[in-house]
Design an enzyme around this catalytic site. Structure first.
Site, PDB file in Angstrom:
ATOM      1  N   GLY A 201     -11.888 -13.105   3.125  1.00  0.00           N
ATOM      2  CA  GLY A 201     -13.044 -13.836   2.626  1.00  0.00           C
ATOM      3  C   GLY A 201     -13.358 -15.102   3.399  1.00  0.00           C
ATOM      4  N   ILE A 229       4.575 -18.696   5.892  1.00  0.00           N
ATOM      5  CA  ILE A 229       4.173 -18.547   4.493  1.00  0.00           C
ATOM      6  C   ILE A 229       4.150 -17.066   4.111  1.00  0.00           C
ATOM      7  CG2 ILE A 229       2.432 -19.108   2.773  1.00  0.00           C
ATOM      8  CD1 ILE A 229       3.766 -21.532   4.216  1.00  0.00           C
ATOM      9  N   GLN A 348      44.850   1.342   5.605  1.00  0.00           N
ATOM     10  CA  GLN A 348      45.010   0.092   4.862  1.00  0.00           C
ATOM     11  C   GLN A 348      44.013  -0.971   5.312  1.00  0.00           C
ATOM     12  OE1 GLN A 348      48.494  -2.662   5.386  1.00  0.00           O
ATOM     13  NE2 GLN A 348      48.955  -2.027   3.278  1.00  0.00           N
ATOM     14  N   GLU A 433      13.561 -20.932   1.449  1.00  0.00           N
ATOM     15  CA  GLU A 433      13.780 -21.707   0.227  1.00  0.00           C
ATOM     16  C   GLU A 433      14.999 -22.619   0.343  1.00  0.00           C
ATOM     17  OE1 GLU A 433      13.224 -19.714  -3.535  1.00  0.00           O
ATOM     18  OE2 GLU A 433      12.061 -18.130  -2.539  1.00  0.00           O
TER      19      GLU A 433
END
Length: 460
Positions: A201, A229, A348, A433
């Protein structure tokens, strides 16, 4: 396993989510295009009621959702998390009008939000962001001194529909979907004491800059860039953090709700390792008013940190889900694989490696659940616990997935293999973050803050 005393209903719900992710969400995700918003997947998350639950559940429920979905479909987990991350500031700090306009569409999976904090030179040090919000003078009436000249639709270069929508406050037309392509999933946010193709837009728009005040409300113009972002440049609206008071650090930032079709806002996709969309945004005098503010002017960093304190433990839950998937695959593979005259599990060194992977995964899970519970109980040490949970879980997942690849051998590196997919997915959560280094800084700061406060108390 009844980790952290989950009750039977929670355990049943987690099992149902894992099955749902495998049977209904993963087939949709496989049809999606890497680097693009998968709107069909988001819509299905909305139809299943999972997005609306983001806004009615506590932090522990959020973690259970993210962990369970990540176990079977990381794309669905990430799509769900980004709906929450981008829209939580609106839910927690928005006005009634803002919430009424956007949250029903977000919950239904028909509107895609994004959390726009990081900048090219302000990633881990998010308090140093420079996206400028330049104030405008109060609006004057027509003909008054300082008022802008009246425009008509016949003037060259005008966009009557866009301008009239902005000036009158009418609901803007929904941006076209599917245009553009494209992590604030990679949004390394710093901690402070308060506390990442064209936009649909808006591409190629030559519309004039509209009046940036409405009903006398103060206005600003946003100028600068955002980078890394998630969901950009295809999101329908952005939670944008801009500097309204220069030189004030974290105390001079304001959060704005900016629709994607706002004049002057453009974006480009970034080609990232992560399969979900990540982009950069450019703001060329983008107009915003007081009606677009989330929370209060100059207190936007608190909006960001409140959001991150909620979502950081759940980033850890995402990591735990991936680690568990890698562990489960490794147990199955080492049970079936013949090597050295027996099964791999009989060696192991292999058995001990698998035991270490399980130990670390469960330790991370317990810390994530503890941090989420602390958030739900409004504990004073949420920042420290959230940082610890994200740090331990994301570092653990990197270790577990890497060891799983090693035990599987070359087959795990083949395109399309579960571990090849997890190997690409698991890297980013250590950065976004709040990078691991930032989390260590938060933990140390909170420890010293508690020590200093105790040390100043009068002694008997």
């Amino acid at each position: 396993m009844t980790a952290f005393s989950l009750d039977p209903a929670q355990l049943t719900w987690c099992a149902e989510l894992r099955a749902l992710a495998a049977e209904r969400l993963r087939p949709l995700a496989e049809k999606g295009e890497p680097g693009r918003v998968d709107r069909a997947l988001v819509a299905e998350l909305g139809a299943l009621g999972l997005i609306s639950r983001l806004f009615t559940s506590g932090a522990l429920d959020l973690c259970l959702m993210r962990e369970s979905l990540a176990h079977a479909c990381t794309e669905a987990e990430t799509a769900l998390a980004l709906q929450g991350l981008g829209a939580h500031p609106v839910y927690a700090h928005g006005t009634d009008a803002q919430r009424d306009r956007w949250l029903p569409a977000v919950a239904a999976g028909t509107a895609v939000p994004a959390f726009a904090l990081s900048e090219p030179e302000a990633g881990s040090d998010a308090a140093a962001l420079t996206l400028a919000a330049a104030p405008l003078a109060p609006r004057h009436g027509p003909g008054e001194r300082g008022s802008p000249p009246e425009r008509t639709g016949s003037e060259e270069g005008t966009s009557p529909s866009a301008e009239s929508v902005w000036a009158t406050g009418a609901e803007p037309p929904r941006p076209a979907t599917g245009s553009g392509s494209g992590m604030d999933a990679v949004t390394p946010a710093a901690e402070d004491d308060g506390t990442g193709g064209p936009v649909p837009g808006a591409a190629g728009s030559a519309a004039p800059r509209p009046v940036a005040e409405r009903d006398g409300a103060a206005g600003w113009r946003l100028t600068g860039e955002k980078c890394w972002i998630s969901n950009a440049p295809e999101a329908d609206f952005y939670t944008v953090f801009a500097r309204t008071t220069p030189g004030a650090g974290a105390r001079g930032v304001t959060a704005f709700l900016v629709p994607a079709d706002r004049p002057g806002l453009t974006g480009t996709p970034l080609d990232m390792l992560s399969p979900h969309p990540v982009g950069a945004l450019a703001f060329d005098a983008v107009p915003v008013t007081a009606d677009d503010v989330l929370g209060e002017p100059d207190r936007g960093f608190r909006v960001a940190m409140d959001t991150l304190n909620l979502f950081r433990p759940s980033v850890g839950a995402f990591a735990v889900g991936m680690a568990q998937a890698a562990l489960d695959a490794t147990v199955a593979h080492t049970t079936a694989r013949d090597a050295f005259g027996g099964k791999l599990r009989d060696l192991q060194t292999v058995a001990h490696e698998v035991a270490e992977m399980a130990l670390r995964t469960e330790t991370a899970r317990l810390m994530v659940y503890a941090a989420a519970t602390a958030y739900d109980q409004s504990a004073a040490d949420v920042p420290r616990r959230a940082a610890m949970a994200k740090l331990l879980a994301t570092e653990t997942a990197q270790y577990v997935v890497d060891r799983a690849v090693q035990l599987h051998g070359a087959r795990a590196l083949r395109r399309g293999h579960l571990l090849e997919h997890l190997y690409r997915e698991v890297r980013a959560p250590r950065v976004y973050e709040g990078a691991s280094e930032v989390q260590r800084g938060i933990i140390a700061k909170e420890l010293y803050r508690a020590h200093d406060a105790t040390d100043k108390e009068p002694r008997p």
